[in-house]
Enzyme design. Sequence first.
Site, PDB file in Angstrom:
ATOM      1  N   ARG A  21       0.832  -1.206   0.000  1.00 24.11           N
ATOM      2  CA  ARG A  21       0.000   0.000   0.000  1.00 24.11           C
ATOM      3  C   ARG A  21       0.875   1.269   0.000  1.00 24.11           C
ATOM      4  O   ARG A  21       0.976   1.955  -1.005  1.00 24.11           O
ATOM      5  CB  ARG A  21      -0.941  -0.005   1.222  1.00 24.11           C
ATOM      6  CG  ARG A  21      -2.115   0.955   1.125  1.00 24.11           C
ATOM      7  CD  ARG A  21      -1.792   2.434   1.274  1.00 24.11           C
ATOM      8  NE  ARG A  21      -1.169   2.771   2.562  1.00 24.11           N
ATOM      9  CZ  ARG A  21      -0.742   3.993   2.875  1.00 24.11           C
ATOM     10  NH1 ARG A  21      -0.846   4.989   2.017  1.00 24.11           N
ATOM     11  NH2 ARG A  21      -0.170   4.221   4.049  1.00 24.11           N
ATOM     12  N   ASP A  22       1.529   1.530   1.096  1.00 23.35           N
ATOM     13  CA  ASP A  22       2.290   2.774   1.203  1.00 23.35           C
ATOM     14  C   ASP A  22       3.394   2.808   0.152  1.00 23.35           C
ATOM     15  O   ASP A  22       3.751   3.866  -0.357  1.00 23.35           O
ATOM     16  CB  ASP A  22       2.881   2.884   2.616  1.00 23.35           C
ATOM     17  CG  ASP A  22       3.349   4.278   2.961  1.00 23.35           C
ATOM     18  OD1 ASP A  22       3.197   5.182   2.130  1.00 23.35           O
ATOM     19  OD2 ASP A  22       3.890   4.462   4.064  1.00 23.35           O
ATOM     20  N   HIS A 213       7.271   4.782  12.229  1.00 21.70           N
ATOM     21  CA  HIS A 213       7.122   4.762  10.761  1.00 21.70           C
ATOM     22  C   HIS A 213       8.146   5.753  10.207  1.00 21.70           C
ATOM     23  O   HIS A 213       7.987   6.967  10.356  1.00 21.70           O
ATOM     24  CB  HIS A 213       5.696   5.160  10.379  1.00 21.70           C
ATOM     25  CG  HIS A 213       5.446   5.199   8.901  1.00 21.70           C
ATOM     26  ND1 HIS A 213       4.715   4.231   8.245  1.00 21.70           N
ATOM     27  CD2 HIS A 213       5.831   6.078   7.943  1.00 21.70           C
ATOM     28  CE1 HIS A 213       4.661   4.515   6.950  1.00 21.70           C
ATOM     29  NE2 HIS A 213       5.330   5.651   6.736  1.00 21.70           N
ATOM     30  N   HIS A 215      10.858   7.108   7.107  1.00 24.15           N
ATOM     31  CA  HIS A 215      11.270   7.180   5.702  1.00 24.15           C
ATOM     32  C   HIS A 215      12.763   7.463   5.638  1.00 24.15           C
ATOM     33  O   HIS A 215      13.323   8.113   6.509  1.00 24.15           O
ATOM     34  CB  HIS A 215      10.484   8.275   4.970  1.00 24.15           C
ATOM     35  CG  HIS A 215       9.112   7.844   4.580  1.00 24.15           C
ATOM     36  ND1 HIS A 215       8.731   7.651   3.282  1.00 24.15           N
ATOM     37  CD2 HIS A 215       8.034   7.530   5.335  1.00 24.15           C
ATOM     38  CE1 HIS A 215       7.468   7.257   3.240  1.00 24.15           C
ATOM     39  NE2 HIS A 215       7.016   7.177   4.478  1.00 24.15           N
ATOM     40  N   CYS A 246       5.251   9.635  -0.538  1.00 22.43           N
ATOM     41  CA  CYS A 246       3.913  10.125  -0.239  1.00 22.43           C
ATOM     42  C   CYS A 246       3.545  11.074  -1.352  1.00 22.43           C
ATOM     43  O   CYS A 246       4.263  12.038  -1.600  1.00 22.43           O
ATOM     44  CB  CYS A 246       3.870  10.836   1.116  1.00 22.43           C
ATOM     45  SG  CYS A 246       2.259  11.575   1.458  1.00 22.43           S
ATOM     46  N   ASN A 255       9.917   4.504   2.050  1.00 24.59           N
ATOM     47  CA  ASN A 255       9.866   3.938   3.398  1.00 24.59           C
ATOM     48  C   ASN A 255      11.154   3.159   3.617  1.00 24.59           C
ATOM     49  O   ASN A 255      11.771   2.668   2.682  1.00 24.59           O
ATOM     50  CB  ASN A 255       8.694   2.950   3.507  1.00 24.59           C
ATOM     51  CG  ASN A 255       7.345   3.627   3.422  1.00 24.59           C
ATOM     52  OD1 ASN A 255       6.870   4.203   4.370  1.00 24.59           O
ATOM     53  ND2 ASN A 255       6.732   3.565   2.238  1.00 24.59           N
TER      54      ASN A 255
HETATM   55 MG    MG Z   1       5.156   6.013   4.564  1.00 21.99          MG
END
Ligand code: MG
Length: 305
Positions: A21-22, A213, A215, A246, A255
């Site tokens: 997803r991300d 989370h 990056h 993003c 990520n």
């Molecule tokens: Mg992310």
Amino acid sequence: MTQATAKSAHHHVELIEVGPRDGLQNETTLLSTADKVELIQQLIKAGSRRIEVASFVNPHRVPQMADAEAVLAAVPKQSNICRIGLVLNRKGLERAIAAGCDEVGLVAVATNTFGEKNQGMNIEQSIASCKELAPIAKAAGLTVQITLSVAFGCPYEGEVTAQSVLDIAKRLAELQPRELALADTIGVAVPTQVQHLFEHVRAFAPALTLRGHFHNTRNTALANILAAYQTGVKVFDSSVGGIGGCPFAPKASGNVATEDVVYTLERSGIVTGLSLAALIDTSQWLQHKLGHVLPSAVARAGMFP
Ligand code: MG
């Protein structure tokens, strides 16, 4: 329990795989539904047990996720696998429930400008949305986790204070999410800031499980994970191959790569439950599908020893 198993149980980290997803939402190449399902199945074989498989958002804004229902339908429910869908509003939540997600990821924002660009909501509206959605998801039998975006810095407003993050986190804690992720959405955090922010939030919201989370935009993600781990954080998001970014955060790059995290943690005696060899294979398969070199350093360098 032997001393050895007690130790390994203690030195354990759970990685939530966010690549499908991300990661994929920021790729210009649209993977077919069949390829997405293949990616998820390879990740499950590599040991992933919580996977962000789709987002239920406006397909005109994020066309990469337009087949969310089809992906869920092709990855059947299994008792030991948690399939996570990201949702931003009531309509998205209803889609995620109907599609059979096991968990939903909600998103609150730490600055008004990022929130308005990312999801059309300021800070207050994003908190109100989480407050509306969390009980509905729980009543439908799903677990709920929340990510607080741009907690370490905003592409539009710059510095974000620890106090403002704490004020938001305390209000989200009332919803009793499985975790609250403090997200470095644009990859500006450094280890001292990470340590301070996680300790600060934990001190005032001790019942809240925190997740990291990160990056790797400025090459600080692994250092930030270790800094957070040293404060007691045991759950992190990562993305196979290091894909992602993003769409609404200019210049944010990938990520942190799952295989880079697994290599670093496992070689440090911290158990992840993931197979590094299988992740490298998956990363290379994905690189072929996406048609460009992926950011992961370990997939490029290979296994050691
Ligand atoms: Mg992310």
